[in-house]
Write a protein that holds these residues in place. Sequence first.
Motif, PDB file in Angstrom:
ATOM      1  N   HIS A  88      19.842  44.205  17.266  1.00 24.58           N
ATOM      2  CA  HIS A  88      21.276  44.331  16.944  1.00 24.58           C
ATOM      3  C   HIS A  88      22.023  43.776  18.143  1.00 24.58           C
ATOM      4  CE1 HIS A  88      25.196  46.270  16.251  1.00 24.58           C
ATOM      5  NE2 HIS A  88      24.810  46.577  15.028  1.00 24.58           N
ATOM      6  N   ILE A  89      23.176  43.163  17.913  1.00 26.48           N
ATOM      7  CA  ILE A  89      23.903  42.528  19.015  1.00 26.48           C
ATOM      8  C   ILE A  89      24.365  43.533  20.060  1.00 26.48           C
ATOM      9  CG2 ILE A  89      25.943  41.165  19.624  1.00 26.48           C
ATOM     10  CD1 ILE A  89      25.897  39.898  16.934  1.00 26.48           C
ATOM     11  N   ILE A  90      24.830  44.701  19.622  1.00 21.29           N
ATOM     12  CA  ILE A  90      25.314  45.650  20.630  1.00 21.29           C
ATOM     13  C   ILE A  90      24.467  46.920  20.742  1.00 21.29           C
ATOM     14  CG2 ILE A  90      27.700  44.807  20.536  1.00 21.29           C
ATOM     15  CD1 ILE A  90      28.265  47.523  19.039  1.00 21.29           C
ATOM     16  N   ASN A 101      34.322  31.229  17.008  1.00 19.89           N
ATOM     17  CA  ASN A 101      35.341  32.265  17.205  1.00 19.89           C
ATOM     18  C   ASN A 101      34.738  33.654  17.392  1.00 19.89           C
ATOM     19  OD1 ASN A 101      36.992  30.148  16.642  1.00 19.89           O
ATOM     20  ND2 ASN A 101      37.964  31.038  14.833  1.00 19.89           N
ATOM     21  N   CYS A 102      33.468  33.772  17.076  1.00 22.30           N
ATOM     22  CA  CYS A 102      32.801  35.090  17.089  1.00 22.30           C
ATOM     23  C   CYS A 102      32.939  35.769  18.443  1.00 22.30           C
ATOM     24  CB  CYS A 102      31.325  34.907  16.742  1.00 22.30           C
ATOM     25  SG  CYS A 102      30.357  36.410  16.898  1.00 22.30           S
ATOM     26  N   ILE A 103      33.273  37.063  18.428  1.00 23.49           N
ATOM     27  CA  ILE A 103      33.369  37.813  19.683  1.00 23.49           C
ATOM     28  C   ILE A 103      32.203  38.797  19.832  1.00 23.49           C
ATOM     29  CG2 ILE A 103      35.874  37.497  19.913  1.00 23.49           C
ATOM     30  CD1 ILE A 103      36.231  40.392  18.860  1.00 23.49           C
ATOM     31  N   ARG A 104      31.159  38.618  19.012  1.00 18.32           N
ATOM     32  CA  ARG A 104      29.913  39.390  19.153  1.00 18.32           C
ATOM     33  C   ARG A 104      30.154  40.906  19.133  1.00 18.32           C
ATOM     34  NH1 ARG A 104      28.714  34.667  18.873  1.00 18.32           N
ATOM     35  NH2 ARG A 104      27.332  33.501  20.270  1.00 18.32           N
ATOM     36  N   CYS A 105      30.909  41.350  18.151  1.00 15.83           N
ATOM     37  CA  CYS A 105      31.199  42.780  18.073  1.00 15.83           C
ATOM     38  C   CYS A 105      30.145  43.523  17.276  1.00 15.83           C
ATOM     39  CB  CYS A 105      32.580  42.993  17.461  1.00 15.83           C
ATOM     40  SG  CYS A 105      32.626  42.572  15.706  1.00 15.83           S
ATOM     41  N   GLY A 106      29.429  42.801  16.428  1.00 19.19           N
ATOM     42  CA  GLY A 106      28.392  43.458  15.621  1.00 19.19           C
ATOM     43  C   GLY A 106      28.904  44.101  14.341  1.00 19.19           C
ATOM     44  N   ALA A 107      30.201  44.032  14.079  1.00 20.65           N
ATOM     45  CA  ALA A 107      30.744  44.709  12.894  1.00 20.65           C
ATOM     46  C   ALA A 107      30.148  44.165  11.600  1.00 20.65           C
ATOM     47  CB  ALA A 107      32.270  44.572  12.858  1.00 20.65           C
ATOM     48  N   CYS A 108      29.858  42.862  11.588  1.00 18.82           N
ATOM     49  CA  CYS A 108      29.302  42.294  10.355  1.00 18.82           C
ATOM     50  C   CYS A 108      27.898  42.819  10.096  1.00 18.82           C
ATOM     51  CB  CYS A 108      29.338  40.766  10.389  1.00 18.82           C
ATOM     52  SG  CYS A 108      28.513  40.005  11.794  1.00 18.82           S
ATOM     53  N   CYS A 122      34.883  41.402   9.793  1.00 21.30           N
ATOM     54  CA  CYS A 122      35.010  40.572  10.992  1.00 21.30           C
ATOM     55  C   CYS A 122      36.426  40.622  11.577  1.00 21.30           C
ATOM     56  CB  CYS A 122      34.645  39.122  10.677  1.00 21.30           C
ATOM     57  SG  CYS A 122      34.805  38.031  12.102  1.00 21.30           S
ATOM     58  N   PRO A 123      36.546  40.981  12.857  1.00 19.36           N
ATOM     59  CA  PRO A 123      37.868  41.094  13.469  1.00 19.36           C
ATOM     60  C   PRO A 123      38.573  39.759  13.648  1.00 19.36           C
ATOM     61  CG  PRO A 123      36.166  41.403  15.116  1.00 19.36           C
ATOM     62  CD  PRO A 123      35.474  41.364  13.787  1.00 19.36           C
ATOM     63  N   VAL A 124      37.831  38.655  13.545  1.00 20.37           N
ATOM     64  CA  VAL A 124      38.494  37.356  13.643  1.00 20.37           C
ATOM     65  C   VAL A 124      38.309  36.546  12.352  1.00 20.37           C
ATOM     66  CG1 VAL A 124      38.570  37.220  16.154  1.00 20.37           C
ATOM     67  CG2 VAL A 124      36.526  36.459  14.970  1.00 20.37           C
ATOM     68  N   LYS A 125      37.958  37.258  11.289  1.00 25.44           N
ATOM     69  CA  LYS A 125      37.942  36.701   9.935  1.00 25.44           C
ATOM     70  C   LYS A 125      37.089  35.442   9.747  1.00 25.44           C
ATOM     71  CE  LYS A 125      42.566  36.702   8.854  1.00 25.44           C
ATOM     72  NZ  LYS A 125      43.738  36.986   8.011  1.00 25.44           N
ATOM     73  N   ILE A 126      35.895  35.448  10.285  1.00 26.84           N
ATOM     74  CA  ILE A 126      35.011  34.291  10.091  1.00 26.84           C
ATOM     75  C   ILE A 126      34.417  34.363   8.679  1.00 26.84           C
ATOM     76  CG2 ILE A 126      32.947  33.094  10.921  1.00 26.84           C
ATOM     77  CD1 ILE A 126      33.488  34.370  13.663  1.00 26.84           C
ATOM     78  N   PRO A 127      34.590  33.318   7.871  1.00 23.08           N
ATOM     79  CA  PRO A 127      34.095  33.375   6.490  1.00 23.08           C
ATOM     80  C   PRO A 127      32.587  33.133   6.407  1.00 23.08           C
ATOM     81  CG  PRO A 127      35.214  31.288   6.875  1.00 23.08           C
ATOM     82  CD  PRO A 127      35.321  32.078   8.162  1.00 23.08           C
ATOM     83  N   LEU A 128      31.827  34.096   6.890  1.00 18.80           N
ATOM     84  CA  LEU A 128      30.371  33.928   6.948  1.00 18.80           C
ATOM     85  C   LEU A 128      29.769  33.732   5.563  1.00 18.80           C
ATOM     86  CD1 LEU A 128      29.604  36.666   9.624  1.00 18.80           C
ATOM     87  CD2 LEU A 128      29.358  34.202   9.932  1.00 18.80           C
ATOM     88  N   HIS A 129      30.347  34.399   4.553  1.00 22.64           N
ATOM     89  CA  HIS A 129      29.787  34.282   3.198  1.00 22.64           C
ATOM     90  C   HIS A 129      29.926  32.847   2.679  1.00 22.64           C
ATOM     91  CE1 HIS A 129      34.032  34.896   2.739  1.00 22.64           C
ATOM     92  NE2 HIS A 129      33.983  34.625   1.458  1.00 22.64           N
TER      93      HIS A 129
HETATM   94  S1  SF4 Z   1      32.025  40.606  12.808  1.00 19.17           S
HETATM   95 FE1  SF4 Z   1      32.786  38.545  13.310  1.00 19.17          FE
HETATM   96  S2  SF4 Z   1      33.166  38.633  15.512  1.00 19.17           S
HETATM   97 FE2  SF4 Z   1      31.896  40.422  15.027  1.00 19.17          FE
HETATM   98  S3  SF4 Z   1      29.782  39.703  15.391  1.00 19.17           S
HETATM   99 FE3  SF4 Z   1      30.207  39.369  13.207  1.00 19.17          FE
HETATM  100  S4  SF4 Z   1      30.982  37.257  13.117  1.00 19.17           S
HETATM  101 FE4  SF4 Z   1      31.080  37.873  15.259  1.00 19.17          FE
END
Ligand code: SF4
Lengths: 242, 505
Positions: free
Chosen positions: B153-155, B313-320, B375-382
Amino acid sequence: MKISLFVTCLSDVLFPQVAEAMARLLARHGVKLEFPKVQTCCGQPAYNSGYWEESRQSARTILDAFEDSDFVIAPSGSCTHMIHQYPGLFREDPVYWAKAKALHHKTYEFTQFMVQVLGVTDLGAQFPHKVTYHPSCHGSRLLGVKEEPMALLGSVRGLELVPLPYAEDCCGFGGTFAIKMADISGAMVTEKSDHVLETEAEVLVGLDMACLMNIAGNLRHRGEQVRVMHLAELLYEGVSHT
Amino acid sequence: MSRADAGAQTVKERAGLALNNEFLRSAVRFTTERLRNGKQAATAEHGNWDDWRERGRQIRLHTIAHLDYYLNAFAENARANGAFVHFAETAAEAVDIALTIAKHKAASSVVKSKSMVSEELHLNQALEAIGVEAVETDLGEYIIQLAKETPSHIIIPAIHKNRFQIAELLSKEAGETLPPDTAILAGFVRMKLREKFLEADIGMTGCNFGIAETGSMVLFENEGNARMVTTVPKTQITLMGMERLIPSWADLEVMATLLPRSATGQKLTVYMSGITGPRRSEDADGPDEQHIIIIDNGRSLQLGDPEFQELLNCIRCGACLNACPVYRHIGGHAYGGTYSGPIGAVLTPALKGNVAEWDDIANASSLCGACYEACPVKIPLHDMLVYLRRRKNEAGRGDKLETAGMKGFAAVMGSSGRYRSAVSALKLGQRLVVRNGEIRTRIGPLKGWNKYRVTPALPKQSFRDRWGTVEAELRRDVKEMAPETEAKLQALIRQRRNGGDEHDG
Ligand code: SF4
């Protein structure tokens, strides 16, 4: 004014009663639907698997079918959302891109049209049962249909709405995902059914037959008797008894 | 480092192992649930979450669009502060730079904190190969290092382990039986690490944000160890992905609002450190020498790519990860790369230039969009997952059976006539397998589906077969539309003609 029915291939072939219930409900509010028979599938299975040319071949039937419609209504948030993606899919084809832009703006999911456009929330339905609601991902997250089904369900007499735990979690359908990653999908749908059973609801209702088929299929597999219905079916059954 | 699932080649195989590991699944479920519930509460309490997400997104979009400018500014300012700034195009180059510094300092030990980038570089093995001990000092990373595994996990690197497993690992290290009590275990690790901090020649950390206007680095943490790592050893090395920048301290306010809430549901982490240059004469502590290694390692491949640039733009928060229902069931190692979950499923192939080796990872998603929503910066991963699938097919690497199937799909769905014939054929064909209106067979395409489900049979009449009858009936007792409704619909049509977009979505 031309208001058209986009049946979606799944409802056409497997769940005709859903589109029929929707057409009958809309007729009660003066909406005369017409049904262009050249329509097939929105193309989502191919689109999501990354086969865009194949997706376009299917999508063109939809763009042609509804070219001169003023409004298009579908009993699926997911297929409606797919239509909203058409401009991106046809970005290199100016003719179909223009049609895609136009269709995007005039296509609505069933409850969106009922509540936002017709302004109706109380259909006069009665349904004295314990019901839980699964908000399908594409409809609620990507299309933004969240309040509309709640407003419609809230106006049904006798209906007891029990919240579904972790309702927003995906049921695990995901189109070809359910075949390609069968065991992950199986784990997801099992968890979803567990939550449905926890509510002790008699009926599970939703807005997308693909997800409902997935959850119902798992419930049956486990020998569970929870009734699974599209909201249009529930509402139509509710008004038919009054 | 090895993983428990070494030998499993595909996402599917690795996921299969995870799905059969009840310990892993319940540990991952327990923690992701705690984190996402925490995030939900924190964002609801914030009130204007979506506005702030958009602000965060705009800051990130702007920075990445002008990345060359901000990288220059950052490097210049950091050098003016007295830091050594190095640029590394590849992982190998970054490792080389770090090893050169270690050799130059005749270092025998390095204490580390907070760096997913160092995992990307496999730096610990490289350090150990030249005889330098590398000690991870974040509690979770320390556990992972003891277990000889990689973060899942990232965090929360050890998210896949429960406290009993952790107690067992730490007991071995302690030489006595430690109870599975989080406070006691953390206390043991703290004591163990204290000596390591004091002996270490080099402190090495990652970096949450680099502030271009002052050449500073900002770290968010809860354990206080990153603060030790950046102040106690005489030499300090920061590893920073080239996209980690934001223009100014004012922008940090937005990021400091988004990151901890998204990561753990905290309003702010226990510690937030800003580091500007090495120790000055008036400072009480800090390193005498500071190095910043700025790492590309595939990131610049995304620049200028309209479908993937937003990945930076990802800030590596792990929320996703915490929101993802697939991650919840299979954990992080099943993804196979340094980064896992939805962001990993896109980032790993993207950083590696979309080589065939990482093709299958994009299939491990139902495209539910929970990642995008979280995602806190709204990256459209899907959407990006779909683009990855498309690029694989365009490169001619599509699965043969699927490619043939999709050709068939297009042929059938491309014409309503062929569609009708195909449906008729299916109705005939299903007679072989339908029992009591259901299909339970587990052969062919229904094999995986029916392992968990029952499939409904096709009804005799499809909707289009019935429509004639239904339509005639509806026309007979038709009701007229209320005039005000009619007027509203007409108004919508007019508005649309005038270029207005009358509904969202
Ligand atoms: S939720 Fe968005 S900012 Fe956070 S880790 Fe996933 S892609 Fe990166």
